[in-house]
Design an enzyme around this catalytic site. Structure first.
Site, short mmCIF file in Angstrom:
data_model
loop_
_atom_site.label_atom_id
_atom_site.label_comp_id
_atom_site.label_asym_id
_atom_site.label_seq_id
_atom_site.Cartn_x
_atom_site.Cartn_y
_atom_site.Cartn_z
N ALA A 74 0.82 -1.21 0.00
CA ALA A 74 0.00 0.00 0.00
C ALA A 74 0.86 1.27 0.00
CB ALA A 74 -0.94 0.00 1.20
N THR A 75 2.03 1.21 0.60
CA THR A 75 2.91 2.38 0.57
C THR A 75 3.24 2.75 -0.87
OG1 THR A 75 3.86 1.81 2.71
CG2 THR A 75 5.15 3.31 1.32
N ASN A 154 -6.31 3.46 10.45
CA ASN A 154 -5.57 2.32 11.01
C ASN A 154 -5.50 2.35 12.54
OD1 ASN A 154 -4.01 4.50 9.60
ND2 ASN A 154 -2.37 3.76 10.94
N HIS A 204 -1.02 -7.93 3.12
CA HIS A 204 -0.66 -8.39 4.48
C HIS A 204 -1.57 -7.84 5.57
CE1 HIS A 204 1.56 -5.00 6.49
NE2 HIS A 204 1.69 -4.58 5.26
N THR A 243 9.64 -7.11 -12.42
CA THR A 243 9.17 -8.49 -12.53
C THR A 243 8.13 -8.77 -11.44
OG1 THR A 243 11.27 -9.19 -13.42
CG2 THR A 243 9.91 -10.91 -12.43
N CYS A 330 7.04 5.62 18.96
CA CYS A 330 8.42 5.73 19.38
C CYS A 330 9.24 6.41 18.29
CB CYS A 330 9.00 4.33 19.60
SG CYS A 330 9.49 4.05 21.28
C1 LIG Z 1 -0.39 -0.73 6.61
C2 LIG Z 1 -0.89 0.49 5.93
C3 LIG Z 1 -0.21 1.04 4.84
C4 LIG Z 1 1.12 0.49 4.35
O1 LIG Z 1 0.95 -0.73 3.71
P1 LIG Z 1 2.24 -1.58 3.26
O2 LIG Z 1 1.69 -2.64 2.37
O3 LIG Z 1 2.82 -2.10 4.52
O4 LIG Z 1 3.15 -0.66 2.53
C5 LIG Z 1 -0.75 2.13 4.21
N1 LIG Z 1 -1.91 2.67 4.63
C6 LIG Z 1 -2.59 2.18 5.68
C7 LIG Z 1 -3.87 2.80 6.09
C8 LIG Z 1 -2.10 1.07 6.36
O5 LIG Z 1 -2.77 0.61 7.41
#
Ligand SMILES: *Cc1c(COP(=O)(O)O)cnc(C)c1O
Length: 406
Positions: A74-75, A154, A204, A243, A330
């Protein structure tokens, strides 16, 4: 005796479902081909597997498989959407609207874009963590090209008014992007119905493997385009070179299929357990507050503040047995209170006294019963040791006390 270890940090990452792992394994061994190898059966087999996973992921969110771009998570999807739209639509304008409580992947991408000439409005949220639609509409300018609002937060699980935001975007002809990482696979998420043009999510957080995610990009009316952020072989319809991670994509597809099948039942069970946890703690302890919107929120999350108890210290009373997150982040030198809770108007003290419980598919009622007891004991222990709590119990107005600098 083996230590009991309970995982209530599913918003950080979910365990991989064993059924997902099983579907992935052959793609490390005999089916190891590169999906871009066009001239032999290894490549064909890998490409077929990716196509199938793309259909599974698309089916979960009710979009065309051609609208799914696989990424590393997602990043990356957030970066691709924000930076890709900013570059692609530069001639239309340079203004982006987002929200103070977004994930860092969105906020930091926006900050980078500000250095590159973007103007970004970071909207405030109300005390319940939701945005005010009138404030959103008032922030729109002629130069606004994109509004980016996360589906579910989140830290608190608070769900934003996605339908209404979609209507505003349609009315003003602005692209609508959402980081839906915490919502996809947990609640029904159908971006097209709500006029969302770009949507980021990741495997994940829905019982799939780490390191694979997706960006939904709307293909018809309007046909949305993003400038690629990675140069290379032109994979993923030119939007994301590299890839393809075939085993991970296969696992992502399986995770999506399972989520579609089991979402309703997971929601019913987990909301029951979440409510039990919340109600029991609030009944057995004084001065416990729910952070976030109690109605518009994810079924498996609760974020609670235990007044006059420092969250990190509280966690140390049980973190040999229970894994969860506190409202303090932290940083290298100090404990910063969560910027999400601060944006909702919590004081530093309540933010520092918060814990996030995020349940998941493998959480049991036994886990919750154990947790209620551990938290109850921990909070009572911390308060027994606390002069502040004693003063509070004696009815001393803590606001009026003159604390000396140290
Ligand atoms: C975990 C999270 C991300 C980052 O996802 P990754 O796949 O770890 O890069 C981005 N946005 C939200 C809201 C998340 O909870």
């Amino acid at each position: 005796m083996a230590q009991r270890l309970i995982y209530l940090d599913n918003n950080a990452t979910t365990p991989t479902d064993p059924r997902v792992v099983d579907t992935m394994v052959p793609y490390f061994y005999e089916k190891h081909g590169n999906a871009a190898s066009r001239n032999h059966p290894f490549g064909w087999e890998a490409e077929e597997a990716v196509d199938y996973a793309r259909e599974q992921v698309a089916a979960l969110i009710d979009v065309d498989p051609k609208e799914i771009i696989f990424t590393s998570g997602a990043t990356e999807s957030d970066n691709l959407a924000l930076k890709g739209v900013f570059e692609m639509y530069a001639r239309k304008g340079n203004h982006i609207i987002t929200v103070k409580t977004e994930h860092k992947a969105v906020l930091d991408s926006c900050q980078r874009l500000e250095k590159d000439g973007a103007e970004v409005t970071y909207l405030e949220v109300e005390a319940n963590g939701r945005i005010d639609l009138a404030k959103l509409e008032a922030a729109i300018k002629d130069s606004t090209i994109l509004i980016s609002v996360m589906w579910a937060n989140n830290e608190t699980g608070t769900i934003q008014p996605m339908k209404e935001i979609g209507e505003l975007c349609a009315k003003h002809g602005i692209l609508f992007m959402s980081d839906a990482t915490q919502a996809v696979g947990k609640i029904p998420v159908h971006p097209k119905e709500l006029g969302i043009h770009l949507m980021a999510f990741t495997a994940h957080k829905m019982y799939g493997p780490k390191g694979v995610g997706a960006l939904f990009v709307n293909r018809k009316s309007p046909r949305v385009k993003v400038t690629a952020q990675m140069d290379g072989g032109g994979h993923e319809r030119g939007m994301r070179s590299g890839t393809l991670n075939v085993p991970a994509i296969v696992g992502f597809g399986k995770a999506a299929e399972l989520a579609k099948l089991e979402m309703a039942e997971d929601t019913r069970r987990l909301s029951g357990l979440r409510d039990k946890l919340e109600k029991s703690l609030m009944a057995q302890l004084e001065e416990v507050y729910i952070n976030g919107d109690p109605t518009n929120r994810m079924p498996h999350v609760t974020n609670l503040s235990f007044k006059h108890v420092e969250g990190e210290g509280l966690m140390m009373t049980f973190n040999q047995n229970i894994a969860l997150s506190s409202g303090s982040a932290c940083t290298s030198a100090s404990l910063e209170p969560s910027y999400v809770l601060i944006a909702m108007g919590l004081g530093d003290d309540l933010a520092h006294s918060s814990l996030r419980f995020s349940l998941g598919r493998f959480t049991t009622e036994d886990d919750i019963d154990f947790t209620i007891e551990a938290i109850r004991k921990g909070v009572n222990h911390m308060r027994d040791l606390s002069p502040i709590w004693e003063m509070y119990k004696e009815g001393i107005d803590l606001e009026s006390v003159q604390w000396s600098e140290h």
